[in-house]
Design an enzyme around this catalytic site. Structure first.
Site, mmCIF file in Angstrom:
data_model
loop_
_atom_site.group_PDB
_atom_site.id
_atom_site.type_symbol
_atom_site.label_atom_id
_atom_site.label_comp_id
_atom_site.label_asym_id
_atom_site.label_seq_id
_atom_site.Cartn_x
_atom_site.Cartn_y
_atom_site.Cartn_z
ATOM 1 N N TYR A 59 -23.669 43.613 33.452
ATOM 2 C CA TYR A 59 -22.659 42.548 33.716
ATOM 3 C C TYR A 59 -21.359 42.937 34.076
ATOM 4 O O TYR A 59 -20.899 43.871 33.399
ATOM 5 C CB TYR A 59 -22.648 41.813 32.301
ATOM 6 C CG TYR A 59 -21.703 40.539 32.309
ATOM 7 C CD1 TYR A 59 -21.879 39.589 33.316
ATOM 8 C CD2 TYR A 59 -20.739 40.510 31.438
ATOM 9 C CE1 TYR A 59 -21.092 38.257 33.223
ATOM 10 C CE2 TYR A 59 -19.824 39.249 31.666
ATOM 11 C CZ TYR A 59 -20.079 38.148 32.272
ATOM 12 O OH TYR A 59 -19.391 37.188 32.393
ATOM 13 N N GLU A 87 -20.039 30.058 23.512
ATOM 14 C CA GLU A 87 -20.803 30.937 24.650
ATOM 15 C C GLU A 87 -21.824 31.804 23.927
ATOM 16 O O GLU A 87 -21.285 32.669 23.451
ATOM 17 C CB GLU A 87 -19.881 31.301 25.718
ATOM 18 C CG GLU A 87 -18.952 30.575 26.470
ATOM 19 C CD GLU A 87 -18.001 31.119 27.243
ATOM 20 O OE1 GLU A 87 -17.962 32.358 27.425
ATOM 21 O OE2 GLU A 87 -17.069 30.617 27.660
ATOM 22 N N HIS A 113 -10.610 33.426 39.723
ATOM 23 C CA HIS A 113 -12.021 33.288 39.290
ATOM 24 C C HIS A 113 -12.412 32.111 39.038
ATOM 25 O O HIS A 113 -11.816 31.315 38.099
ATOM 26 C CB HIS A 113 -12.344 34.471 38.060
ATOM 27 C CG HIS A 113 -13.475 34.821 38.070
ATOM 28 N ND1 HIS A 113 -14.597 33.693 37.314
ATOM 29 C CD2 HIS A 113 -14.184 35.872 38.285
ATOM 30 C CE1 HIS A 113 -15.829 34.463 37.464
ATOM 31 N NE2 HIS A 113 -15.551 35.890 37.995
ATOM 32 N N HIS A 131 -11.946 36.133 24.586
ATOM 33 C CA HIS A 131 -12.669 37.190 25.223
ATOM 34 C C HIS A 131 -12.450 37.377 26.623
ATOM 35 O O HIS A 131 -11.783 36.675 27.159
ATOM 36 C CB HIS A 131 -14.269 36.873 25.195
ATOM 37 C CG HIS A 131 -14.647 35.432 25.444
ATOM 38 N ND1 HIS A 131 -14.150 34.408 24.966
ATOM 39 C CD2 HIS A 131 -15.467 35.238 26.531
ATOM 40 C CE1 HIS A 131 -14.805 33.191 25.591
ATOM 41 N NE2 HIS A 131 -15.450 33.810 26.443
#
Length: 428
Positions: free
Chosen positions: A343, A334, A285, A364
């Site tokens: 999301y 963040e 990713h 996270h």
């Protein structure tokens, strides 16, 4: 309302006049400005900054900004700035539900700080929510501490600035320079959204590096307003943010009295639908940095004071790999918000109008449901549609405010979304 027109290009040398002949040109500038106007310079950088970093605009206005009464303190329980106004909190992931739309107030009244870092006049940022149920009327805001990046989530906004007017709807953003007067009126009440108060270097487009000459946000898609001036006479309340506090004064005329202007320090609106997304076509990713719209650099290259990042509709195309964000611990902090839709890493719980905070090195990633779905999904091209999330990413830890830990809809059991991720190790 009358359709507004705009000037294209982020950081361009723009010029605009609401009355023909109001804008002096070169040697034609007379001893006195045309039409009895006053010349005033608004600087966004030091006078001797390098040309590429030098931001300033000449304003030709009916009365100068110095015609203003004395300031007095204006209490505001919700708007906090700087780490000193935050609260000590454990290094847990935090998430909030949508900000309630209850209450009566304008944009200033409805500002509430989620989290703070840095110090006004030095650097850092503030992440805020806003709810506006009525127009600001004859009231204007000047933030002398930092830029204001406004992200509407519900309801269109009419933002009046010294240089003209911007109509901004959910899906678009507005960037308002430090030191420039503006007011925010909801065209659809109640309006709700988010604000990044940038206390550091001004936002700019990020360098593209190996991406090349095309991609991410294009300068041409940022729109500045044309000159416009308010003609109604009467008193105006000026609310100024200075030193992390609010102050108020009354002046006998509108601050929106600029008849002509030219320069490269301007407010902008940007439609995030014009963002050119870059994504992987192989494995892993990609980092969220490939979704950066604007960056406020720090004294350490690559380690931003603030990055503004969006997660818009996009194709997910990759080979044999996990598609949502991986579990990670980041040196950056963040703060995320959701404008619309869902999301992909949090299909449940993260709602439009809500927010989350994962501070520096707080683990996270996808919740249990998202992990299970992504681990077993057929790996074929997939379109993430009807969604828009964003992130304010900052080099400094963010301290939540008393409002964020108390009155705001804080989810006490947020971390439970990962507790079902069992040990699945099977050696051999």
């Amino acid at each position: 309302m009358t359709e507004l027109t705009y000037l294209a290009g982020f950081g361009n040398q723009h010029q605009s006049e609401a009355v023909p002949g109001a804008l002096p040109i070169g040697r034609n500038s007379p001893q006195r400005a045309p039409h009895g106007l006053y010349a005033e310079l608004l600087s966004g950088s030091a006078f001797t900054a390098p040309r590429a970093d030098n931001h300033r605009t000449w304003l030709y206005r009916r009365q100068p900004s110095v015609v203003c009464g004395g300031y007095e303190a204006l209490p505001h329980a919700g708007w906090k700035s700087g780490a000193a106004q935050g609260e000590a909190a454990p290094p847990d992931p935090l998430r909030w539900g949508p900000t309630p739309l209850a209450g009566e107030g304008d944009f200033i009244d409805g500002l509430r700080s989620y989290a703070v870092n840095g110090e006004p006049g030095v650097g850092g940022m503030t992440a805020l929510a806003f709810v506006a149920t009525r127009p600001m009327g004859r009231r204007a805001l000047v933030n002398a501490d930092g830029e204001m990046l406004i992200v509407p989530q519900q309801g269109r906004l009419l933002i009046t600035t010294e240089l003209g007017r911007l109509q901004v709807a959910p899906g678009s953003i507005a960037l308002l320079p430090r030191g420039m007067a503006f007011k925010v009126d909801p065209l659809d009440a109640p309006a709700r959204g988010y604000v990044c108060e940038n206390l550091g270097a001004s936002f700019r487009l990020p360098e593209l590096g190996p991406i090349g000459s095309n991609g991410l946000a294009n300068a041409r898609d940022f729109e500045a307003p044309v000159a416009w001036h308010e003609t109604d006479a009467g008193l105006y309340e000026i609310v100024k943010r200075h030193g992390g506090q609010l102050w108020r004064a009354v002046q006998p005329h509108s601050p929106f009295n600029v008849v002509a202007w030219h320069g490269n320090l301007a407010p902008y609106r940007y439609d995030t639908a014009r963002f050119m997304t870059i994504n992987t076509v192989s494995f892993d990713h990609p980092d969220p940095s490939i979704f950066t719209v604007l960056t406020s650099p720090s004294d350490t290259p690559g380690w931003a004071n603030v990055d503004f990042v969006i997660f818009p509709p996009r194709w997910m195309v990759a080979e044999d790999t996990f598609r949502p964000p991986w579990y990670h611990r980041n040196v950056m902090s963040e703060f995320m918000g959701l404008v619309l839709g869902q999301y992909d890493a949090k299909p449940e719980g993260f709602k439009p109008g809500g927010a989350s905070l994962h501070n520096s090195y707080v683990p996270h990633g996808p919740d249990e449901e998202a992990f299970d779905k992504a681990s077993h999904a057929e790996l074929k091209p997939h379109k993430l549609d009807a969604t828009l999330a964003f992130m304010f990413e900052t080099r400094w830890p963010l301290k939540p405010t008393a409002w964020a830990l108390g009155e705001a809809p804080l989810e006490k059991t947020y971390s439970a979304c990962w507790q079902g991720l069992a040990d699945q190790f099977r050696p051999g």
